[in-house]
Every structure is written in C-alpha cells, then in structure tokens.
Enzyme design. Sequence first.
Site, PDB file in Angstrom:
ATOM      1  N   GLY A 267      -1.804   0.318  -4.021  1.00 21.21           N
ATOM      2  CA  GLY A 267      -1.972   1.714  -4.425  1.00 21.21           C
ATOM      3  C   GLY A 267      -2.471   2.574  -3.287  1.00 21.21           C
TER       4      GLY A 267
ATOM      5  N   LEU B   9      -1.151   5.367  -2.218  1.00 21.05           N
ATOM      6  CA  LEU B   9       0.102   5.370  -1.461  1.00 21.05           C
ATOM      7  C   LEU B   9       0.159   6.488  -0.430  1.00 21.05           C
ATOM      8  CD1 LEU B   9       2.564   4.652  -4.387  1.00 21.05           C
ATOM      9  CD2 LEU B   9       1.302   3.045  -2.958  1.00 21.05           C
ATOM     10  N   HIS B  10       0.797   6.165   0.704  1.00 22.22           N
ATOM     11  CA  HIS B  10       1.067   7.161   1.743  1.00 22.22           C
ATOM     12  C   HIS B  10       2.521   6.987   2.179  1.00 22.22           C
ATOM     13  CE1 HIS B  10       0.596   3.759   4.389  1.00 22.22           C
ATOM     14  NE2 HIS B  10      -0.664   3.591   4.010  1.00 22.22           N
TER      15      HIS B  10
ATOM     16  N   GLY C 159       3.837   5.462   4.526  1.00 19.64           N
ATOM     17  CA  GLY C 159       4.200   4.089   4.886  1.00 19.64           C
ATOM     18  C   GLY C 159       4.721   3.329   3.673  1.00 19.64           C
ATOM     19  N   HIS C 160       4.019   3.473   2.533  1.00 24.88           N
ATOM     20  CA  HIS C 160       4.480   2.811   1.303  1.00 24.88           C
ATOM     21  C   HIS C 160       5.814   3.401   0.855  1.00 24.88           C
ATOM     22  CE1 HIS C 160      -0.033   2.394   0.917  1.00 24.88           C
ATOM     23  NE2 HIS C 160       0.349   1.144   0.751  1.00 24.88           N
TER      24      HIS C 160
ATOM     25  N   LYS D 274       3.221  -2.820   9.977  1.00 24.01           N
ATOM     26  CA  LYS D 274       1.862  -2.528  10.469  1.00 24.01           C
ATOM     27  C   LYS D 274       0.961  -3.756  10.284  1.00 24.01           C
ATOM     28  CE  LYS D 274      -1.459  -0.392   8.375  1.00 24.01           C
ATOM     29  NZ  LYS D 274      -2.793  -0.961   8.551  1.00 24.01           N
TER      30      LYS D 274
ATOM     31  N   SER E 193      -2.491   4.360   7.246  1.00 28.42           N
ATOM     32  CA  SER E 193      -3.208   3.316   6.514  1.00 28.42           C
ATOM     33  C   SER E 193      -4.126   3.980   5.504  1.00 28.42           C
ATOM     34  CB  SER E 193      -4.057   2.489   7.498  1.00 28.42           C
ATOM     35  OG  SER E 193      -5.037   1.754   6.791  1.00 28.42           O
ATOM     36  N   SER E 194      -4.285   3.343   4.356  1.00 30.84           N
ATOM     37  CA  SER E 194      -5.211   3.892   3.357  1.00 30.84           C
ATOM     38  C   SER E 194      -6.623   3.966   3.926  1.00 30.84           C
ATOM     39  CB  SER E 194      -5.209   3.013   2.104  1.00 30.84           C
ATOM     40  OG  SER E 194      -3.911   2.975   1.563  1.00 30.84           O
ATOM     41  N   ARG E 195      -6.938   3.075   4.854  1.00 28.41           N
ATOM     42  CA  ARG E 195      -8.312   3.036   5.380  1.00 28.41           C
ATOM     43  C   ARG E 195      -8.563   4.121   6.427  1.00 28.41           C
ATOM     44  NH1 ARG E 195      -7.750  -3.005   4.491  1.00 28.41           N
ATOM     45  NH2 ARG E 195      -9.309  -3.473   2.894  1.00 28.41           N
TER      46      ARG E 195
END
Length: 283
Positions: free
Chosen positions: A28, A30-31, A33-34, A148, A184-186
């Site tokens: 989840g 999401l950005h 990349g997803h 990634k 990245s979500s992070r």
Amino acid sequence: MEVIAGIRGLRERRELMRGGVGLVPTMGNLHQGHLALVRAAREECANVVATIFVNPTQFAPSEDFESYPRTFDEDVAQLERAGVDVVFAPATAEMYPRGRQGLTTVSVPALADTLCGAARPGHFDGVATVVAKLLHLAAPHRAFFGEKDWQQLALIRAMVRDLDIATEIVGVPTVRAADGLALSSRNQYLTPAERELAPRIHRKLCDVRDAIDAGARDFGQLEADAAGELRAAGFAVDYVAVRDAERLVEPEPNTRSLRVLAAARLGGARLIDNIGADIAVGA
Ligand code: PAF
C-alpha cells in the site's frame, strides 16, 4: 474492481478468471513506482490482481511496522483508476491465523543474508514467505516487482526457480523523481533538508557505474570511495557494493552483468537504490 479480504473469496474469484493473470504485490501507500507495476501488468495480462498487505513478518521489532504509512482508501481509488480488476487486502489474522510462532517459513539463504539482509536479519524470510503465499493464493501467470528492491527481486526469482512455482517474475525499472531519487514510501520520512541530500545516493551509483564503464576494475576501492563520500555528506552508510547482478556475490573475472547497490540511512529513513553496470566481453 472488487476488493476482497478473505482467502476463500480470492480463490473463488481466481477460479472465474479466464486468460492471463498478473499479480502486483504491494504494502500500500502507493506511488508512481507501484503504478508502473500495475501498468506493466495491465499491458501484459487479461486480469490484474493487486494486493495491499503490510506484512508484519518482514519487519524486525525495532522497525517501522506500526508507523508504516497506511493509506488504504486512497490506494484502492488509485488501483481502480489504473484498471486493476481485483484488490486482495487481507487482515494479518487472515494471512497468519496461527500467529508467527512456529510458522512455516520460506528461506533463500544464498541471497537472504547479504547486503540488506545483513542489516535486517529475518527480513527476507518474511518477504519470501509472504510472496510464496500470495503466489499460491492468486496463482498468477506473471508477478511484477520493482527493480528498486533489486535484492528482493533476485531472491524472489531464485525462490520461484527453486520451488518450481509456475509464475514468471517480471522486474519493472525503478521510477525516479526528476532529481534522480528512487520513489519509495519511506521517502516521506525525510525532512526537507534530507530530501535535498537524498538524490546523492543515485548520483554516487552513477559515478561508480561510469567508472566501471571507463575501465575501473578495483571494485573494493570504488565501493570504499563512494561510501566515504556519502558518509562525508551526512549519510549513515550500510553498504555500497558492486555485485554479480543475479547471484549478488562479488564479481568474478568473467562476470559481465553487474549491479551497483547502496543502502544508507538519512535521518529516519533507510534509503536503498541500485543501477546496472555491464562489462562487454573483452573490455
Ligand atoms: O516490496 C514490497 O512492497 C514488499 O516487500 C512485498 C513484495 C509486497 C512483500 O510484502
């Protein structure tokens, strides 16, 4: 688009699918990349199943499982707009009804303990186990993962090969911000000042790749120089490594396909990135 929370519901819906099935596993938040994974799946498969599951078994107790960003409603809306057919979004108790104690675990020791695995013991057993479960449940013809997480991609490829799982694993190129930072979500853990600094990881990887292209072969020196420069810029570097792209071992004299990988902490975020570096025969 259907959102399914139960294993039985997913299996029943899967029985009804005709033609190719593509799986996009996610945690989840999401950005782009997803969404690139979903686009690739949509182009290649008649049916697209995405999963949203923040998998507790791949987080160490000290890591960010509790605080990992959860944006379920937004994620579902994005997946619907992207043309996904089914979202599988199970609760933890659905995936691990007997808890974690004594859980049957899939392990890929040749790839799990090096690089990120050295800094995150047990992480890749958690990833391999949940991905094996999702592949069994959705029985996709193809499953899509971002480059990634190169080590994750290599490990999943090895698992599927070793366990004779009938799914083709498709790697999708990393999506980057305009300044080169891998999405990245992070990244949202970064302060504005850290966010400015963060693209240096990608630039350093490009420097190492360019040096290899120009004929440099002392990989240890290239790694040490790049790590030193990142440390001087303020990163807490876990590693910069030049490895065989598939087996992630140190390159041998006849290795042609290399991957340059890095992991470093910047404030509250652990950033990872990698790029390819190929050596032509005779170079
Ligand atoms: O890359 C991720 O988001 C996760 O590791 C994955 C593959 C969805 C397994 O939980």
